[in-house]
Design a protein around this motif. Structure first.
Motif, PDB file in Angstrom:
ATOM      1  N   UNK A   1       0.862  -1.184   0.000  1.00  0.00           N
ATOM      2  CA  UNK A   1       0.000   0.000   0.000  1.00  0.00           C
ATOM      3  C   UNK A   1       0.895   1.229   0.000  1.00  0.00           C
ATOM      4  N   UNK A   2       0.958   1.912  -1.123  1.00  0.00           N
ATOM      5  CA  UNK A   2       1.779   3.122  -1.227  1.00  0.00           C
ATOM      6  C   UNK A   2       0.956   4.198  -1.916  1.00  0.00           C
ATOM      7  N   UNK A   3       0.566   5.192  -1.138  1.00  0.00           N
ATOM      8  CA  UNK A   3      -0.242   6.267  -1.692  1.00  0.00           C
ATOM      9  C   UNK A   3       0.588   7.543  -1.852  1.00  0.00           C
ATOM     10  N   UNK A   4       1.259   7.962  -0.812  1.00  0.00           N
ATOM     11  CA  UNK A   4       2.087   9.163  -0.845  1.00  0.00           C
ATOM     12  C   UNK A   4       3.541   8.736  -0.728  1.00  0.00           C
ATOM     13  N   UNK A   5       4.266   8.782  -1.818  1.00  0.00           N
ATOM     14  CA  UNK A   5       5.648   8.349  -1.811  1.00  0.00           C
ATOM     15  C   UNK A   5       6.621   9.381  -1.271  1.00  0.00           C
ATOM     16  N   UNK A   6       6.207  10.654  -1.251  1.00  0.00           N
ATOM     17  CA  UNK A   6       7.126  11.693  -0.814  1.00  0.00           C
ATOM     18  C   UNK A   6       7.404  11.645   0.681  1.00  0.00           C
ATOM     19  N   UNK A   7       6.551  11.008   1.467  1.00  0.00           N
ATOM     20  CA  UNK A   7       6.783  10.981   2.909  1.00  0.00           C
ATOM     21  C   UNK A   7       7.949  10.063   3.274  1.00  0.00           C
ATOM     22  N   UNK A   8       8.320   9.156   2.396  1.00  0.00           N
ATOM     23  CA  UNK A   8       9.478   8.300   2.670  1.00  0.00           C
ATOM     24  C   UNK A   8      10.763   9.106   2.721  1.00  0.00           C
ATOM     25  N   UNK A   9      10.799  10.243   2.032  1.00  0.00           N
ATOM     26  CA  UNK A   9      11.968  11.111   2.052  1.00  0.00           C
ATOM     27  C   UNK A   9      12.063  11.840   3.394  1.00  0.00           C
ATOM     28  N   UNK A  10      10.919  12.135   4.010  1.00  0.00           N
ATOM     29  CA  UNK A  10      10.890  12.901   5.252  1.00  0.00           C
ATOM     30  C   UNK A  10      11.230  12.078   6.490  1.00  0.00           C
ATOM     31  N   UNK A  11      11.088  10.759   6.398  1.00  0.00           N
ATOM     32  CA  UNK A  11      11.257   9.894   7.570  1.00  0.00           C
ATOM     33  C   UNK A  11      12.562   9.111   7.432  1.00  0.00           C
ATOM     34  N   UNK A  12      13.406   9.136   8.479  1.00  0.00           N
ATOM     35  CA  UNK A  12      14.668   8.387   8.396  1.00  0.00           C
ATOM     36  C   UNK A  12      14.437   6.873   8.430  1.00  0.00           C
ATOM     37  N   UNK A  13      15.296   6.153   7.763  1.00  0.00           N
ATOM     38  CA  UNK A  13      15.179   4.701   7.704  1.00  0.00           C
ATOM     39  C   UNK A  13      15.383   4.105   9.088  1.00  0.00           C
ATOM     40  N   UNK A  14      14.545   3.147   9.409  1.00  0.00           N
ATOM     41  CA  UNK A  14      14.610   2.493  10.705  1.00  0.00           C
ATOM     42  C   UNK A  14      13.688   3.095  11.745  1.00  0.00           C
ATOM     43  N   UNK A  15      13.139   4.264  11.467  1.00  0.00           N
ATOM     44  CA  UNK A  15      12.245   4.943  12.401  1.00  0.00           C
ATOM     45  C   UNK A  15      10.924   5.292  11.724  1.00  0.00           C
ATOM     46  N   UNK A  16      10.403   4.380  10.932  1.00  0.00           N
ATOM     47  CA  UNK A  16       9.245   4.676  10.125  1.00  0.00           C
ATOM     48  C   UNK A  16       7.985   4.935  10.947  1.00  0.00           C
ATOM     49  N   UNK A  17       7.688   4.083  11.899  1.00  0.00           N
ATOM     50  CA  UNK A  17       6.439   4.218  12.650  1.00  0.00           C
ATOM     51  C   UNK A  17       6.439   5.514  13.457  1.00  0.00           C
ATOM     52  N   UNK A  18       7.529   5.805  14.152  1.00  0.00           N
ATOM     53  CA  UNK A  18       7.611   7.046  14.929  1.00  0.00           C
ATOM     54  C   UNK A  18       7.586   8.271  14.011  1.00  0.00           C
TER      55      UNK A  18
END
Length: 65
Positions: free
Chosen positions: A28-45
């Protein structure tokens, strides 16, 4: 200015919620730009923080309307 904050808050709420859904539901991927805003390993927080920031931006804009 308050409408700008309202729109930005709405985008952050929807983007954070879609990021949370994408971590729980694979594929489920709707907004792909938010992956840039969140550091890897801390996705849920990170996505939860985006939702909270969106609510904090959207509430004052909704109160003044």
């Amino acid at each position: 200015m308050k409408t700008l904050f309202g729109y930005l808050g709405s985008v952050l709420i929807v983007g954070g919620a879609s990021g949370l859904l994408s971590t729980w539901i694979e594929g489920f991927r709707l907004f792909g730009f938010v992956r840039v805003l969140v550091p890897a390993g801390h996705e849920i927080a990170g996505y939860a923080t985006l939702v909270v920031l969106g609510v904090l931006l959207a509430l004052p804009a909704a109160r003044r309307s």
